[in-house]
Design a protein around this motif. Structure first.
Motif, PDB file in Angstrom:
ATOM      1  N   LEU A 206       3.971  39.223 -35.594  1.00 14.11           N
ATOM      2  CA  LEU A 206       3.987  39.479 -36.879  1.00 14.11           C
ATOM      3  C   LEU A 206       3.519  38.068 -37.847  1.00 14.11           C
ATOM      4  CD1 LEU A 206       7.146  40.579 -38.873  1.00 14.11           C
ATOM      5  CD2 LEU A 206       6.181  38.570 -39.597  1.00 14.11           C
ATOM      6  N   PHE A 207       2.658  38.492 -38.851  1.00 17.49           N
ATOM      7  CA  PHE A 207       2.004  37.484 -39.622  1.00 17.49           C
ATOM      8  C   PHE A 207       2.472  37.705 -41.115  1.00 17.49           C
ATOM      9  CE2 PHE A 207      -1.570  36.601 -42.372  1.00 17.49           C
ATOM     10  CZ  PHE A 207      -1.743  35.031 -42.261  1.00 17.49           C
ATOM     11  N   THR A 208       2.766  36.426 -41.731  1.00 11.66           N
ATOM     12  CA  THR A 208       2.944  36.656 -43.089  1.00 11.66           C
ATOM     13  C   THR A 208       1.875  35.705 -44.071  1.00 11.66           C
ATOM     14  OG1 THR A 208       5.258  37.172 -42.871  1.00 11.66           O
ATOM     15  CG2 THR A 208       4.631  36.588 -45.091  1.00 11.66           C
ATOM     16  N   GLY A 209       1.220  36.107 -44.556  1.00  6.29           N
ATOM     17  CA  GLY A 209       0.216  35.352 -45.151  1.00  6.29           C
ATOM     18  C   GLY A 209      -0.921  35.990 -46.138  1.00  6.29           C
ATOM     19  N   SER A 210      -2.031  35.218 -46.102  1.00  4.84           N
ATOM     20  CA  SER A 210      -3.194  35.850 -47.110  1.00  4.84           C
ATOM     21  C   SER A 210      -3.667  37.053 -46.413  1.00  4.84           C
ATOM     22  CB  SER A 210      -4.043  35.027 -47.534  1.00  4.84           C
ATOM     23  OG  SER A 210      -4.922  34.418 -46.448  1.00  4.84           O
ATOM     24  N   THR A 211      -4.314  37.808 -47.236  1.00  7.92           N
ATOM     25  CA  THR A 211      -5.211  39.024 -46.603  1.00  7.92           C
ATOM     26  C   THR A 211      -6.533  38.264 -45.748  1.00  7.92           C
ATOM     27  OG1 THR A 211      -4.502  40.390 -48.392  1.00  7.92           O
ATOM     28  CG2 THR A 211      -6.625  41.096 -47.000  1.00  7.92           C
ATOM     29  N   GLN A 212      -7.047  37.395 -46.356  1.00  8.82           N
ATOM     30  CA  GLN A 212      -7.866  36.793 -45.573  1.00  8.82           C
ATOM     31  C   GLN A 212      -7.668  36.327 -44.224  1.00  8.82           C
ATOM     32  OE1 GLN A 212      -9.759  33.383 -47.698  1.00  8.82           O
ATOM     33  NE2 GLN A 212     -11.571  33.268 -46.158  1.00  8.82           N
ATOM     34  N   VAL A 213      -6.892  35.441 -44.123  1.00  5.27           N
ATOM     35  CA  VAL A 213      -6.364  34.964 -42.756  1.00  5.27           C
ATOM     36  C   VAL A 213      -5.702  36.332 -41.841  1.00  5.27           C
ATOM     37  CG1 VAL A 213      -4.647  33.529 -41.695  1.00  5.27           C
ATOM     38  CG2 VAL A 213      -5.903  32.737 -43.798  1.00  5.27           C
ATOM     39  N   GLY A 214      -5.033  37.176 -42.626  1.00  3.18           N
ATOM     40  CA  GLY A 214      -4.452  38.317 -41.714  1.00  3.18           C
ATOM     41  C   GLY A 214      -5.527  38.720 -40.971  1.00  3.18           C
ATOM     42  N   ARG A 215      -7.011  39.172 -41.491  1.00  4.95           N
ATOM     43  CA  ARG A 215      -7.909  39.710 -40.718  1.00  4.95           C
ATOM     44  C   ARG A 215      -8.383  38.840 -39.539  1.00  4.95           C
ATOM     45  NH1 ARG A 215     -10.017  40.495 -46.266  1.00  4.95           N
ATOM     46  NH2 ARG A 215     -10.293  42.481 -46.698  1.00  4.95           N
ATOM     47  N   GLY A 433      -2.813  49.028 -46.606  1.00  7.62           N
ATOM     48  CA  GLY A 433      -4.255  48.630 -46.902  1.00  7.62           C
ATOM     49  C   GLY A 433      -4.180  47.219 -46.616  1.00  7.62           C
ATOM     50  N   GLU A 434      -4.993  46.445 -47.551  1.00  6.50           N
ATOM     51  CA  GLU A 434      -5.177  45.127 -47.640  1.00  6.50           C
ATOM     52  C   GLU A 434      -3.865  44.420 -47.942  1.00  6.50           C
ATOM     53  OE1 GLU A 434      -8.762  43.525 -49.416  1.00  6.50           O
ATOM     54  OE2 GLU A 434      -9.975  44.947 -48.417  1.00  6.50           O
ATOM     55  N   SER A 435      -2.968  45.056 -48.154  1.00  7.18           N
ATOM     56  CA  SER A 435      -1.677  44.420 -48.587  1.00  7.18           C
ATOM     57  C   SER A 435      -0.644  44.314 -47.305  1.00  7.18           C
ATOM     58  CB  SER A 435      -0.978  44.882 -49.701  1.00  7.18           C
ATOM     59  OG  SER A 435      -0.444  46.149 -49.632  1.00  7.18           O
ATOM     60  N   GLY A 436      -1.119  45.012 -46.317  1.00  7.18           N
ATOM     61  CA  GLY A 436      -0.537  44.838 -45.204  1.00  7.18           C
ATOM     62  C   GLY A 436      -0.447  45.987 -44.252  1.00  7.18           C
ATOM     63  N   MET A 437       0.459  45.823 -42.974  1.00  3.09           N
ATOM     64  CA  MET A 437       0.110  46.855 -42.094  1.00  3.09           C
ATOM     65  C   MET A 437       1.609  46.922 -41.365  1.00  3.09           C
ATOM     66  SD  MET A 437      -2.121  47.099 -38.434  1.00  3.09           S
ATOM     67  CE  MET A 437      -3.569  47.385 -39.686  1.00  3.09           C
ATOM     68  N   GLY A 438       2.380  47.720 -41.267  1.00  2.59           N
ATOM     69  CA  GLY A 438       3.745  47.897 -40.809  1.00  2.59           C
ATOM     70  C   GLY A 438       4.695  47.460 -41.650  1.00  2.59           C
ATOM     71  N   SER A 439       6.043  47.305 -41.315  1.00  4.65           N
ATOM     72  CA  SER A 439       7.145  47.021 -42.153  1.00  4.65           C
ATOM     73  C   SER A 439       8.276  46.213 -41.223  1.00  4.65           C
ATOM     74  CB  SER A 439       7.517  48.055 -42.994  1.00  4.65           C
ATOM     75  OG  SER A 439       8.060  49.095 -42.268  1.00  4.65           O
ATOM     76  N   TYR A 440       9.205  45.847 -41.946  1.00  7.38           N
ATOM     77  CA  TYR A 440      10.257  45.109 -41.347  1.00  7.38           C
ATOM     78  C   TYR A 440      11.524  45.057 -42.329  1.00  7.38           C
ATOM     79  CZ  TYR A 440       9.547  40.186 -42.697  1.00  7.38           C
ATOM     80  OH  TYR A 440       9.400  39.194 -43.274  1.00  7.38           O
ATOM     81  N   HIS A 441      12.594  44.612 -41.998  1.00  7.47           N
ATOM     82  CA  HIS A 441      13.862  44.383 -42.816  1.00  7.47           C
ATOM     83  C   HIS A 441      14.695  45.586 -42.285  1.00  7.47           C
ATOM     84  CE1 HIS A 441      12.209  41.965 -46.449  1.00  7.47           C
ATOM     85  NE2 HIS A 441      11.989  41.444 -45.362  1.00  7.47           N
ATOM     86  N   GLY A 442      15.919  45.424 -42.404  1.00 11.10           N
ATOM     87  CA  GLY A 442      16.921  46.491 -42.058  1.00 11.10           C
ATOM     88  C   GLY A 442      16.506  47.349 -40.610  1.00 11.10           C
TER      89      GLY A 442
END
Length: 485
Positions: A206-215, A433-442
């Motif tokens: 799991l990565f939280t951060g910028s779209t650029q680094v996420g790629r 899309g570019e704001s993320g992939m997958g989800s969490y919480h709960g």
């Protein structure tokens, strides 16, 4: 091939194996071996871990607040309490309350053709998960994913941001008191360590951060076929309809923007405002901002931009926008200060797509206002660009709300609010899309860090062999007549 052999092979195949990579591989191998020795931690074991984690956070509360203050030059203790401490404790409480139900096998339907039988989904821990946390909420965005990982029965390696060294030190000590290194460990380091970390053969990352680094993270993970959850960002718009009171609208979204000096992935990034109401909106924001942050306090009790690099980036947006003809409006009576990295909330009117502030995620206390003529124009504009992490509708008109909900995409939506869907424990959090992939919480967090193993179970009685070859039997004709139509 065993896990140990696989990790050893990765180290051997690297053209250059850095000491950091070797150290990380050793940590991973230790955790994988420990996981194999306990591949399905009991409910009681997981609950005990969560309760001890909560107690450790509470015991370290003041130390964490002081560390966060140092890392941000100054950070409001209230914002740290709300954004980092409360949200972390809330996620633990919610997981503790619901974990027993989450762990139960989920019954699924079996069609008449396959009777008598039972079908279930078993939620099995993935193994060792990697968590890469950012600097903007360094406690919550470390603890939140960790809570989900522990609840699901995993072990975790955590790479913390190099921009929050004081908080990292506290977290490392705190987690070290609760967990052994073979269950949870914290990794420090610069970009080279982060790159090595993201290339490890985790069971999930799991990565939280910028779209650029996420790629780059996703590309590195793909080399080992590691599944990923990417919590990124983007430009999250506020849409104000033409009928709502602007004082009411501003009161609903402004704290989502000013909290943590706008350094929040779901902070409103810009506002769509009816063209004839822009000046009125500017006045409403000015009034509300000054009431929230009176000049008598100066900037002594206001959260700063994290460092000079980010401060310079944000000032560059303002300078470019002004040079290209936009109107830049700093709010309040306290000016920006380069030495302390303080910036007041700053509005921009007349911005357009030629400006970086309208193309790139702002991640700071700058708020452009875009005038619009009709809602179709707004929807078209949103859909022409990358899908945002958040979208915030300020309207009491159900038809207006539903039109935007149906015709746009976003990771999450707030109606007459902004950003606070993130701390509603029972809602999944994630982008698209570019704001993320997958989800969490709960429960979504529990499932993100679990493998949903399907189980089809038969007893002593079984009729399925009646359909086995040789074909052409009467039973085949009857089956085709009734079930293939």
């Amino acid at each position: 091939m065993t896990n140990a052999e696989h990790i050893s092979e990765i180290a051997t195949l690297d053209n250059v194996v850095s000491p950091d990579k070797v150290r990380l591989l050793q940590l991973l191998q230790t955790q994988k071996a420990a996981f194999l020795a306990e591949p399905y931690p009991s409910y009681r074991s997981r609950i005990d871990d969560l309760k001890r984690l909560k107690a450790a956070i509470l015991a370290s509360k003041e130390t964490l607040l002081s560390a966060l203050e140092k890392d941000f030059h100054y950070r409001s203790h209230d914002e740290s309490l709300l954004g980092d401490i409360f949200s972390s404790l809330s996620s633990i409480d919610y997981a503790t309350k619901h974990l027993r139900q989450w762990m139960k096998p989920q019954k699924r339907h079996v069609g008449v053709v396959f009777q008598p039988a039972k079908a279930e989904v078993l939620y099995q821990p993935r193994g060792v998960v990697g968590i890469i946390s950012p600097w903007n909420y360094p406690v919550f965005l470390t603890i939140g994913p960790l809570v989900a990982a522990i609840a699901a029965g995993n072990r975790a390696m955590i790479k913390v941001s190099e921009f929050t060294p004081h908080t990292n030190t506290v977290l490392r000590h705190l987690l070290g008191e609760v967990f052994s290194q073979d269950k949870v460990c914290v990794v420090h380091g610069e970009t080279d360590v982060a790159q090595a970390f993201s290339s490890l053969p985790f069971d999930h990352l799991l990565f939280t951060g910028s779209t650029q680094v996420g790629r780059h993270v996703m590309k590195a993970a793909s080399e080992n076929l590691v599944s990923v959850t990417l919590e990124l960002g983007g430009k999250s718009p506020v849409i104000i309809d033409n009928n709502i009171s602007l004082d009411a609208a501003v009161s609903r979204f402004i704290y989502g923007k000013t909290m943590n000096a706008g350094q929040t992935c779901v902070a409103p990034d810009y506002i769509y405002c009816p063209k004839n109401r822009v000046d009125e909106l500017v006045d409403a924001i000015k009034t509300r901002y000054l009431a929230m942050y009176p000049s008598i306090d100066g900037c002594n009790k206001r959260t700063r931009v994290i460092n000079h690099r980010q401060y310079t980036r944000l000032q560059g947006y303002l300078e470019e926008a002004s040079n290209l003809g936009a109107n830049v409006i700093p709010l309040g009576d306290v000016a920006s200060d380069e030495t302390s990295c303080f910036m007041p909330l700053t509005l921009i009117t007349g911005a357009d797509q030629s400006m970086a502030v309208m193309r790139e995620e702002i991640f700071g206390p700058i708020l452009p206002i875009v005038a619009y003529d009709n809602i179709e124009q707004v929807i078209a504009s949103i859909n022409e660009n990358s899908r945002p992490l958040g979208l915030y509708i300020q309207s009491h008109d159900k038809a207006f709300q539903n039109k935007v909900l149906r015709e746009t995409h976003a990771g999450g939506v707030c109606i007459n609010d902004a950003a606070f869907h993130v701390v509603v424990d029972d809602l999944p959090f994630g982008g698209i899309g570019e704001s993320g992939m997958g989800s969490y919480h709960g429960v979504e967090g529990f499932r993100t860090f679990s493998h949903a193993k399907s189980l089809f179970k038969r007893g002593r009685i079984c009729f399925s062999d009646m359909l086995f070859p040789p074909y052409g039997k009467k039973i085949h004709d009857l089956f085709y007549r009734f079930f293939i139509r």
